[in-house]
Design a protein around this motif. Structure first.
Motif: not given
Length: 351
Positions: A26-28, A31-32, A34, A40, A151, A153
């Motif tokens: 679901r990401g961080r 955003p950054e 990859a 991840a 930061n 996930t």
């Protein structure tokens, strides 16, 4: 195709449908880009391993405060044992080993000095809502890197905040108590398996209990040695867990589950609440309570100590001073807290 994309392709080919694919995170929060090499969850694992909070675990109490022997567990060795157990189970179930390991490595980053006794102190003097689980997420998202955080996930943060079960059921009935990923749920059980075995081992080593004190049922069902008990627990979990209504459910057989529950009750009654352990935590409570009160009043000292620990400065955010003193104390190692207490309250030696 980058090396990361190749790893993600391999995961999709061999992982169970119940595992969490790195590509489906679901990401961080921030955003950054990859990483071209690591997935991840591999990135998260590395960030935790290289953090200040992780290094401090080597000097934080597991059960016994300031033990004289080198073989006693610390919060760091406990964490490494949990990570290894979690990886073994995740591999056997074809889950995401990197995610399980990242959660395991980060699960106790919010622990205070002096073990659970230090956590109870901060509940009393700072807030009833204080918990090492929530503090762990605060460490990785707010306090590390001078306030920038790691930061991580969503899946790793979710596993950290929901890893602990206190004295509740080993396998909770309420799904809201559980991490959203199977890997997080594996870490939760691996945490119990680790401390049931190594706390028992350390209690025997310290003389708090004797091997003959262990309930006979626990010895008969789980085994007489650390290795046998751990293999029994892992094997039973792996063999008993099955999909139900399309979702994998972690489960254990009645005999092993009952023996684990009895062993945990034995540890609480004979070890964690023993006079040997309790009396040391009374001293720890005095140390933390007096440091908390003093740091609240001494702004220069608070600012100095925050800087030493690499924590956000007093004027860098909108937190109350009480919150920042709590963060400082929670991040300290046992040794650092003892040293600061001596410098603050003991008379200076005259030459």
């Amino acid at each position: 195709m980058t090396l990361r994309e190749e790893f993600e392709r391999r995961e999709a080919n061999f992982m169970s449908p119940h595992g969490c694919l790195s590509a489906h995170t679901r990401g961080r929060v921030v955003p950054e880009p990859a990483c071209p090499i690591r997935t991840a969850f591999q990135v998260d694992k590395d960030r935790i391993l290289f953090s200040n909070a992780f290094r401090r675990l080597k000097l934080k109490t597991q059960v016994f405060l300031n033990p004289s022997g080198d073989e006693y567990r610390t919060r760091l060795t406990h964490t490494l044992e949990v990570a290894q157990i979690a990886r073994t189970i995740a591999r056997a179930m074809f889950l995401n080993e990197d995610l399980a390991e990242a959660i395991a490595l980060g699960h106790d980053l919010g622990h205070t000095p002096f073990g659970h006794g230090g956590e109870l102190v901060l509940k009393e003097i700072f807030s009833e809502s204080f918990s090492h689980q929530a503090q762990g997420v605060r460490v990785v998202q707010v306090l590390e890197n001078g306030g920038r955080g790691l930061n991580l996930t969503f899946e790793v943060r979710d596993g950290i905040v929901k890893h602990s079960k206190g004295y509740g059921k080993i396998m909770p009935d309420d799904p809201d108590e559980l991490p959203l990923t199977m890997e997080g749920r594996v870490v939760r059980v691996a945490d119990i398996m680790a401390y049931l075995n190594h706390d028992l081992d350390d209690a025997i080593r310290s003389g708090v209990i004797d091997a003959t004190d262990i309930p006979p049922t626990c010895v008969r069902v789980l085994g007489p040695t650390h290795q046998e008990r751990l293999i029994t627990m892992m094997t039973d979990l792996i063999a008993t867990s099955k999909p139900r209504e399309g979702r994998l459910v972690l489960d254990m057989g009645e005999r092993v589950y009952s023996a684990m529950t009895e062993l945990r009750q034995f540890l609480y009654e004979r070890v964690y609440r023993s006079p040997t352990v309790h009396n040391e935590f009374i001293k720890a409570k005095k140390i933390m309570s007096e440091l908390y009160a003093f740091l609240l009043q001494d702004e220069p000292l608070l600012s100095e100590e925050l800087a030493k620990m690499g924590l956000p400065a007093l004027d860098s955010n909108h937190c109350s001073r009480e919150r920042m003193v709590c963060d400082l104390l929670a991040c300290m190692t046992d040794r650092y807290a003892l040293s600061l207490y001596a410098r603050t309250f003991f008379p200076t030696q005259m030459r």
